[in-house]
Write a protein that holds these residues in place. Structure first.
Motif, PDB file in Angstrom:
ATOM      1  N   ARG A  68      44.451  49.848  39.414  1.00 40.91           N
ATOM      2  CA  ARG A  68      45.546  49.015  38.884  1.00 40.91           C
ATOM      3  C   ARG A  68      46.074  48.320  39.936  1.00 40.91           C
ATOM      4  O   ARG A  68      47.550  48.373  40.507  1.00 40.91           O
ATOM      5  CB  ARG A  68      46.528  49.555  38.192  1.00 40.91           C
ATOM      6  CG  ARG A  68      46.245  50.601  36.925  1.00 40.91           C
ATOM      7  CD  ARG A  68      47.280  51.107  36.113  1.00 40.91           C
ATOM      8  NE  ARG A  68      48.476  51.717  36.661  1.00 40.91           N
ATOM      9  CZ  ARG A  68      48.228  52.797  37.066  1.00 40.91           C
ATOM     10  NH1 ARG A  68      47.190  53.648  36.805  1.00 40.91           N
ATOM     11  NH2 ARG A  68      49.291  53.491  37.637  1.00 40.91           N
ATOM     12  N   TRP A  72      44.833  43.448  37.987  1.00 42.94           N
ATOM     13  CA  TRP A  72      44.852  44.641  37.146  1.00 42.94           C
ATOM     14  C   TRP A  72      45.936  45.543  37.275  1.00 42.94           C
ATOM     15  O   TRP A  72      46.225  46.594  36.432  1.00 42.94           O
ATOM     16  CB  TRP A  72      43.515  45.680  37.297  1.00 42.94           C
ATOM     17  CG  TRP A  72      42.292  44.836  36.988  1.00 42.94           C
ATOM     18  CD1 TRP A  72      41.608  44.092  37.669  1.00 42.94           C
ATOM     19  CD2 TRP A  72      41.647  44.581  35.652  1.00 42.94           C
ATOM     20  NE1 TRP A  72      40.393  43.480  37.183  1.00 42.94           N
ATOM     21  CE2 TRP A  72      40.620  43.798  35.894  1.00 42.94           C
ATOM     22  CE3 TRP A  72      42.285  45.127  34.332  1.00 42.94           C
ATOM     23  CZ2 TRP A  72      39.726  43.398  34.730  1.00 42.94           C
ATOM     24  CZ3 TRP A  72      41.286  44.831  33.454  1.00 42.94           C
ATOM     25  CH2 TRP A  72      40.172  44.013  33.471  1.00 42.94           C
ATOM     26  N   ARG A  75      47.754  46.897  34.202  1.00 44.59           N
ATOM     27  CA  ARG A  75      46.854  47.477  33.145  1.00 44.59           C
ATOM     28  C   ARG A  75      47.668  48.877  32.668  1.00 44.59           C
ATOM     29  O   ARG A  75      48.104  49.556  33.692  1.00 44.59           O
ATOM     30  CB  ARG A  75      45.640  47.960  33.594  1.00 44.59           C
ATOM     31  CG  ARG A  75      44.286  48.683  32.773  1.00 44.59           C
ATOM     32  CD  ARG A  75      43.176  48.931  33.432  1.00 44.59           C
ATOM     33  NE  ARG A  75      43.295  50.071  34.493  1.00 44.59           N
ATOM     34  CZ  ARG A  75      43.113  51.358  34.149  1.00 44.59           C
ATOM     35  NH1 ARG A  75      43.247  51.811  32.831  1.00 44.59           N
ATOM     36  NH2 ARG A  75      43.343  52.258  35.040  1.00 44.59           N
TER      37      ARG A  75
END
Length: 264
Positions: A68, A72, A75
């Motif tokens: 993450r 990302w 996420r």
């Protein structure tokens, strides 16, 4: 903190979290972003020439997703399962080697041997700490892939070579039903399964594609202080050794030896 202590700290961080220090090209940066919360997608392919950084970009995307980081970072905070499939384990070795270089050694458990790849039955990487704790990255071949997909819930399926159409259809159906994603990256060759069905799905909007040709611009890092990985004259020398019938495939990722198109 003294300069020496600061340099020691940087070197330790480089060993613990090597992906943080990787140089990226614009194409790799785009690929890492595709499918993230910043650019939601389910089905995506990176089709390009040889040596354009697909394996490196795929390895960085896997780590960014699991840990993450970058695009990302938002996420959901939960363990994830990724299944990476290719035609054979030998075909996966380059990507496995890129991953082994990037893995944060204090956060995961794996056995790796240069030239052989990850060990285990099946080969896998288990994340035992850090932001990816509880996640697992597993490797399989196309011959095994259908069984693996059918028997487990997978968040992401990665295809490292052009898949047979039947394999793609089965994976796409199961993964989309579970709300997962498919990431495929490849350079078509005369020996590859036909990929016309993927190109048709790109044209119809079912799949989002990143197409990257082998040229100096696409091998130039986003950091302006760093020179291109290869100059155009070096690239032309490499391409001069390629069979004419394969040149468009090796240079641009064209789906068949006969097809020509405008490239960027």
């Amino acid at each position: 903190m003294s300069l020496l202590a600061a340099l020691d700290a940087i070197e330790m961080e480089r060993k613990v979290n090597p992906s943080k220090f990787r140089v990226v090209t614009a194409a790799q940066e785009r690929w890492i972003r595709m499918g993230s919360p910043l650019e939601p997608l389910q089905m995506m392919i990176w089709r390009g020439g040889n040596q354009v950084g697909k394996s490196q970009g795929q390895a960085m995307k896997i780590l960014s997703y699991l840990r993450r980081t970058g695009p990302w970072s938002t996420r959901p905070k939960k363990p994830a399962k990724i299944l990476l499939i290719s035609t054979s384990k030998e075909q996966m070795i380059p990507l496995m080697e890129k991953l082994a270089e990037l893995l944060p050694v204090n956060e995961c458990k794996f056995g790796f041997e240069p030239g052989f790849g990850f060990r285990g039955k099946p080969p896998r990487v288990l994340f035992t700490g850090g932001p990816a704790k509880g996640s697992i990255l597993t490797f399989a071949t196309y011959a095994q892939g259908s069984t693996r997909i059918a028997g487990d819930t997978v968040d992401v399926v990665i295809l490292d070579e052009p898949p047979p159409e039947s394999m793609w259809s089965e994976i796409a159906l199961r993964v989309m039903r579970k709300g997962g994603q498919v990431w495929a990256s490849f350079t078509p060759t005369p020996e590859s399964p036909p990929v016309d069905y993927l190109i048709d799905q790109v044209k119809s909007g079912q799949i989002t594609e990143l197409q990257t040709s082998l040229n100096e611009r696409n091998l130039t890092p986003t950091d302006p202080r760093i020179p291109p990985f290869l100059r155009q004259e070096q690239i032309q020398e490499i391409l001069s050794m390629v069979l004419p019938i394969e040149r468009n495939m090796r240079e641009h990722g064209d789906p068949t030896p006969q097809i020509g198109r405008a490239h960027v």
